[in-house]
Design a protein around this motif. Sequence first.
Motif, PDB file in Angstrom:
ATOM      1  N   ARG A 266       0.814  -1.217   0.000  1.00 46.66           N
ATOM      2  CA  ARG A 266       0.000   0.000   0.000  1.00 46.66           C
ATOM      3  C   ARG A 266       0.851   1.272   0.000  1.00 46.66           C
ATOM      4  NH1 ARG A 266      -2.848   0.831   5.516  1.00 46.66           N
ATOM      5  NH2 ARG A 266      -0.719   1.498   5.916  1.00 46.66           N
ATOM      6  N   ASP A 267       1.910   1.268   0.797  1.00 42.65           N
ATOM      7  CA  ASP A 267       2.644   2.515   1.017  1.00 42.65           C
ATOM      8  C   ASP A 267       3.854   2.697   0.106  1.00 42.65           C
ATOM      9  OD1 ASP A 267       0.822   3.106   2.999  1.00 42.65           O
ATOM     10  OD2 ASP A 267       2.045   2.262   4.617  1.00 42.65           O
TER      11      ASP A 267
ATOM     12  N   PRO B  32       2.342   2.548  -4.926  1.00 40.97           N
ATOM     13  CA  PRO B  32       2.612   3.927  -5.338  1.00 40.97           C
ATOM     14  C   PRO B  32       3.776   4.048  -6.324  1.00 40.97           C
ATOM     15  CG  PRO B  32       2.191   3.860  -2.979  1.00 40.97           C
ATOM     16  CD  PRO B  32       2.258   2.420  -3.447  1.00 40.97           C
TER      17      PRO B  32
ATOM     18  N   MET C 267       2.622   2.734  -9.744  1.00 43.65           N
ATOM     19  CA  MET C 267       1.658   3.667 -10.343  1.00 43.65           C
ATOM     20  C   MET C 267       2.365   4.874 -10.956  1.00 43.65           C
ATOM     21  SD  MET C 267      -1.716   3.015  -9.786  1.00 43.65           S
ATOM     22  CE  MET C 267      -2.788   4.071  -8.826  1.00 43.65           C
TER      23      MET C 267
ATOM     24  N   ILE D  47      -4.943  -0.270  -5.367  1.00 41.27           N
ATOM     25  CA  ILE D  47      -4.828   0.756  -4.334  1.00 41.27           C
ATOM     26  C   ILE D  47      -6.202   1.038  -3.728  1.00 41.27           C
ATOM     27  CG2 ILE D  47      -5.004   2.875  -5.766  1.00 41.27           C
ATOM     28  CD1 ILE D  47      -2.590   2.317  -2.826  1.00 41.27           C
ATOM     29  N   SER D  48      -7.245   0.968  -4.552  1.00 43.83           N
ATOM     30  CA  SER D  48      -8.595   1.131  -3.991  1.00 43.83           C
ATOM     31  C   SER D  48      -8.848   0.066  -2.928  1.00 43.83           C
ATOM     32  CB  SER D  48      -9.653   1.008  -5.084  1.00 43.83           C
ATOM     33  OG  SER D  48      -9.543   2.067  -5.996  1.00 43.83           O
TER      34      SER D  48
ATOM     35  N   LEU E  13      -6.744   0.568   0.288  1.00 45.81           N
ATOM     36  CA  LEU E  13      -7.202   1.686   1.121  1.00 45.81           C
ATOM     37  C   LEU E  13      -8.614   1.448   1.653  1.00 45.81           C
ATOM     38  CD1 LEU E  13      -5.806   4.677  -0.991  1.00 45.81           C
ATOM     39  CD2 LEU E  13      -4.976   3.908   1.239  1.00 45.81           C
ATOM     40  N   ASP E  14      -9.145   0.246   1.409  1.00 45.97           N
ATOM     41  CA  ASP E  14     -10.485  -0.069   1.906  1.00 45.97           C
ATOM     42  C   ASP E  14     -10.362  -0.659   3.318  1.00 45.97           C
ATOM     43  OD1 ASP E  14     -12.984  -1.031   2.485  1.00 45.97           O
ATOM     44  OD2 ASP E  14     -13.333  -1.873   0.493  1.00 45.97           O
TER      45      ASP E  14
END
Lengths: 689, 689
Positions: B271-272, B276, B279, B321-322, B325-326
Amino acid sequence: MSSPGRIASILIATALLAAASHADDGMWLLNNPPAKQLKDKHGFEPTPAWLEHVQKSSVRFNNGGSGSFASADGLVVTNHHVASDAIHKLSDAQHNYLRDGFHAKSRAEELKCVDLELNVLMSIEDVTERINAAVKPGMAAGDAQVARQTAMAEVEKESIDRTGLRSDVVTLYQGGQYHLYRYKRYTDVRLVWAPEQQAAFFGGDPDNFGYPRYCLDVTLFRVYENGQPVKVDHFFKWNPNGTRDGELVFITGHPGSTQRLITMAELEYARDIQVPGVMSYLKNREVLLNSYSKRGEEQARRARDELLTIENSRKVYDGRISGLLDPALLAAKRAEEEALKKFASDHPELGAADAWDKIAEAQQVIALRAPRHNLLEAYAFNSDLFGRARAILRSAAERGKPNGERLREFRDSAKTEFELALFSEEPIYADFEILKVKNYLEYVAMQLGANDPVVQAALGGKAPGVRAQELVTGTQLQDLAYRRKLYAMSAEELAKVDDPMLALARAVDADARAGRKIIETQNEIKQQAHARIAKVRYAKDGDKVSPDATFTLRMSYGTVKGVTEDGVAVPPYTNLAGTFTRAAEHNNVTPYDLPASWLKAKERLKGDAPYNFIHTCYSIGGNSGSPTLNRNGEFIGILFDGNIHSLVWNYAYSDAVARSVSVDVRGILEAMKTIYGADALVAEILGTK
Amino acid sequence: MSSPGRIASILIATALLAAASHADDGMWLLNNPPAKQLKDKHGFEPTPAWLEHVQKSSVRFNNGGSGSFASADGLVVTNHHVASDAIHKLSDAQHNYLRDGFHAKSRAEELKCVDLELNVLMSIEDVTERINAAVKPGMAAGDAQVARQTAMAEVEKESIDRTGLRSDVVTLYQGGQYHLYRYKRYTDVRLVWAPEQQAAFFGGDPDNFGYPRYCLDVTLFRVYENGQPVKVDHFFKWNPNGTRDGELVFITGHPGSTQRLITMAELEYARDIQVPGVMSYLKNREVLLNSYSKRGEEQARRARDELLTIENSRKVYDGRISGLLDPALLAAKRAEEEALKKFASDHPELGAADAWDKIAEAQQVIALRAPRHNLLEAYAFNSDLFGRARAILRSAAERGKPNGERLREFRDSAKTEFELALFSEEPIYADFEILKVKNYLEYVAMQLGANDPVVQAALGGKAPGVRAQELVTGTQLQDLAYRRKLYAMSAEELAKVDDPMLALARAVDADARAGRKIIETQNEIKQQAHARIAKVRYAKDGDKVSPDATFTLRMSYGTVKGVTEDGVAVPPYTNLAGTFTRAAEHNNVTPYDLPASWLKAKERLKGDAPYNFIHTCYSIGGNSGSPTLNRNGEFIGILFDGNIHSLVWNYAYSDAVARSVSVDVRGILEAMKTIYGADALVAEILGTK
C-alpha cells in the motif's frame, strides 16, 4: 560520435554565457524600458506617449493570459487557448462551442462569461521604501513576514479607497523592489467570436511547442460596462500588411513567472524536489482525464479544456527538467553566481556576502515541507467543490482578523476577485467530480502514506471510492444560493453547518495552514536575502537584467527570425496553404483534421497569406495572447506559443534556437473574412465600417 | 447518508470474512484439486483422466498468458490481447495486423512469430524436502539463499538432462512447498487467425474491467515442430451449445501472481511503497506513449500494443490501491492474521510464533531498497536496447560461475528461453527508443536525484536528450548478428567492446546487482518464515487454501452468474446484437467504432448468439486466454477479463460482486463463420471437415 542535439546544447551554453552582450533579452517593466539597448541595437527610441499607448491598450486576462483592445468599442483579442476556459464554461451538452466555434452576428448575441476578469494597467508606483520600512531590523522572520504583508495590504487598501482601481503590490527581483500596480477592472466580458478548437489548436499536443505551426489561436471578446460596450481611448490599430523577416517586433503581456534570478540552491531544489513533484501530479491528472474522456463524447467535452491545460503544463515541465538536467545550463548558472558572489565578497559594504547561504538554508526548510504543502494546500484535492468549501471556511475565519494578518487572498483589496471565483456559475458534473476526488484521495494517500493523520481524516474511515461519492453527492456547494448563504455566516454559524465537503476542508485546514506558514516565513528570509543580492547585481551590472516575471505587464523586443534545427533551416513564416498540406501528410487524422469550414473555404482562401511566424521576443506562460507589435505600436500578430527550446527560458534566455511563435495578422484577417464570414468584425477592427 | 458504493464495500468485507465457508474460492494445483468442495457443493468428482486431459490440453503463453489446444493438428486458441504482442512484432508500416486482423487461408500463409514460446505441463513432482535440505540450520540468510538457489538449479538441470523437458522448480505458499514442473516446450508458433483489434477490444480502456462487454478477444495460433503442425493427443473439444445460467464451469490457466497469503507487514508495504511506485512509473509511461501516439498513424501503430498493456496495468493498480485503502479489506486481513498468530502461539510446537515479526523486519529492509532496485534493475531503462546490452554483459559474467550461484535467469535450465528473447527479431524504432530513453533518464534522475552517482553515470555528463540520442544511435545492438557476435565473447573480450549502451549497462551494473542481492537475501528470510506460517495454516485449516498464483497451471471453478451493481441486476450473458447497440449509443466513436467487417455482416449475423458472459471462477492477470470448460471438460468459452470488483482478488477472493469475464463459444463460432468466413478453421475445431 557527434550529434545535432549535442551541438545545440553547446550552442545554448555559449549563448547563455554571452547572453547579455548581444541577445534581445529581458521582460521589461513599462516604467523602466530598455531604452539604451533598443537605441543601440535597433535605432528605436520609445516615447512616453508610445509607452502609455502600449500599456493601456494591453489587457490582462486574470485566468492567466494576455490580450489587447482591438477597437474603440471594447473589442479584445486574445488566444483561443486563453479563452477556452471561458468558452468551456459557456458550453453544455447541447452547445459545444469549443468544438464548433462561436460567432455572434450581432451584439445581442454576444455571450456573457461566467467568471472572467480583465485588467488594464493604469499606473505604476514604486513603494519599495515603505514596504521595507515595515520590517524592523532584528525582527524574527515570521514577524517580518506579517509586517511586510500588512504594509502591502495597507498600501493596496489605501489605493483602492482613494482611486477605486484594483491595486496590487508586486514583488520584483524576488524582493529587491516593490511596485504598486493600479488596474481598471472589467468583469462583464462577452464572447464575440471563436474558431473551432480544431483550427485554433491544429496539430494538438504533438505540434504544441513545435514549429512550423498552423494555428488560428485567436478569440474575440467584448468588454461591457453598465450593460454597454465600453469605450476605450487606447487600442491597437491592426496593420494588415504584417511584418518582414528581420523586422523589429515587440510583445506586451503578462508573463506568469520565470526563475532566472534564483540561486543555485533554488535551482537544485527545482530540479530535485519541485519539478519532480509537479510532474508526478500532472501525469496522474493527465491519465485520469484521458481515461475519463474516452468514455464518450460528453465526457470528452467536459474534460477537454482541463486536459489541454494539463497536457500543455506537462510539456512545459518536460522542457524544464530537460533544462535543469543540462550540465551546460547549470554550468552557466554556476559561473554567473560565482561572479556575483565574488563581487559581493570584494565589496563588503554591500553586506551581501552571506545572502546565498541564507537562501540555501531557507530552501532546505522549504524542501522538507513543500511536497506536503502542495498536496494539502496548493492542489486543493483537485476538486472545485473542495476549493469552494475551503474558500467559505477560511473566509469566515479570516475576515475577523486585521487586513494584513489574513492569508493574502483574503485581504480587502482582493475581495472582488475572490467573490467572482466563489460565485462562479461554472457547471460542475458530479460523476467527473467523484472520479477526481477518488483519484486525489488515493494520490494523497500514496504520497503521504495511508497512516498519515490528515490522510486518515480525509478518508474518514472509508474506501476512497465510497468517500468520494459521499463527499460529492452529500455536499450542496454546487448550489450558488447555498454558497451565498454560507458565505454570509459567521465562523460560529458556519461551524454548525453539516456538509461533508466543508467537513473535509475543516479536517485538513490546521495542517495546511501550518505548512503554508512555514513556507511563507522561509520565503520572507529568502526575500530579504534576494533584496541584498539585487543590490550586488545592480552595483555590478546596472539594470541590464529585467526582473523575473510576476504576471504583470512587461514588454519584450526581438526580431522576426527563422531557426536552424538539426541542420535544417526553418523559415520564419508559414502560410495558410501549408495547413492543408500538413493535414494531408497526416491523412486528416486527429489532431490533424481540419474543420468543415476550412475544407469548404479552401478554394477561395489566399493560400499564400502568412499564417504563423517566429521571433526572438522573450516570452513565457502568461504571455499567451500578447499583442505582437511593430515599432509604430501597431498589431501585427498575436503570440500563442514558444518552440520547444524556449521552455528553458524559465531559467535562462538565449536566442540561439529558442523562439516565440505568433499568429500573423494577415492570416487572422484572411481566415476571419474568407472562412468565417466575420466581415463586420474585420471592418470594426480595421475601422472600415 | 448511505450509498450503493458503501453497501458494496460492506458486502465485500462480509464476504471476505466468510469466504472459506461458501465461495468458489481458490486457484488449485492440478495435483491437489479441491475434490471435497467440488463434490459437496456441485456434486462433481474429477477423475484422474479428466485432470490429465485438462492439464495437457492447457497451454502457457510465456509472454504472460494462457491458452489451449483446439484441434489435433496443434491449433491453439488464446486471447487477442495475449496474442497482440506477437501480432505487433509481425506487423510493420505496410502490414498493420493489429488494426486490420489476419486470416491465413492455408497453412502456407500461417506466419511464424518472432520470439513466442508455448509450454504444456507434462508432470508435477514435490521436491520440497530436497530444496529445504540444502539450507542448513544456522546458515546466514545470504548463504541460505545461494544454497537454496543452487539446489533448485541442480534439480532443474538433472531433470532436463534426464527428460529433455523444460524443468522449473516452483515456489508455492511463499516457500511452504517446492514443486518441479516439467513442460513440453514449443517455439515454432504461427499466427493463424486474428480479428481486428477493434472487435477484440471493443470499448477499449473505458470498458476494460467493466461489464457488460462485447469483445471478440480471441486469436488462433498453430504449433509446429520440425516444420510440420504438431499432432497432439490432448485438446479441448468445443461444445457449440455453450452454457446455461447457474452452470458449473472451470478455468485452467496460468494466473501470474496473487498476494492473498502475505502478512499485514507485506500488505502495508504494498500500500505505502510498492503500488505507489509502480503507479508513478506506469503513469509516466502512459503519458509518454499517448503523446507519441498522437504524432501520427505510424507512431500510433508502433506504440499501440505497449500502450494497451500499460493502460491495462494502470487499471489493475488503480483497483489494487482502492482495495488496499479499503478499511473493510484491511480489517478482514488483520482478523485472519490475528487468528493465525493466536493459533501459532497456542501451539508452540509449530515454532512459528515469531514468523510474522521476521517478515516485518525483512520487509523494512526491502522497503528501503526496493524503489532503487526497481529503477535500476526491474524497469531496465524502459529500453529494449538496454535490456539486450545488460543481458549480454551479464551472460558473459555469469556463465563462468557454478550454475546455482548465477543470477537465476542465467541458470542452465533457462538458457533456451533466455536466448529466444535475446535473439528476437522484433523491430526497434530509433525515434521511439530515443524518446523512451530520454524520458527514463529524466525519470530516474527525478526519482533518485540528479546527484546520485548512478544517475550521473547514466547521464554521462550530458543533457538527457543528447545522451539518449547518443545511446540509441551509437549502439549496434539492434543488429541480430552483432548480438550473436557479442554473446559469443568472453567477459574479457566483451570488456573491450566500445558500445554506448553496453557502457551504460556496465555503469549501473554494480549498484543494480547490489540491490538485487539485498532483496533476494531478505526474500530468503521471508521464505523461511512463510514456510513456518504455512505449517500453522495447514495445522489450523487443512489445505482449504490454495497457494498464491505463480504463473503455473491452476484450476478454478465457479458458476455462470449475473451480478447486482448499484441496485441494478446485470444478467450473465450479452449477445452479438448488443455490440451494435453499444456502438450506436456512442455514435460509433472510438473506442466504440466497429470494423467494416462487422457492419457488412450485420444483417446475416445471429444477433441472439451469446457473446460474453460472467462467472465466479477465481482469476487474475495471466489467466487471460484460459479455456472456460464445462464439467465434461469441453471448451465453452475463453476467459479474457474480470470486472472492476475482481481487481481486489489480488489480495482476497469474494464472489459478492466480483466476476470473471469470458467470451462465449457460441459468439466465437458465429463471428468466425459469418463475419470472418473462417469456415475451414471452424470445421477443423468442430471436427466436421
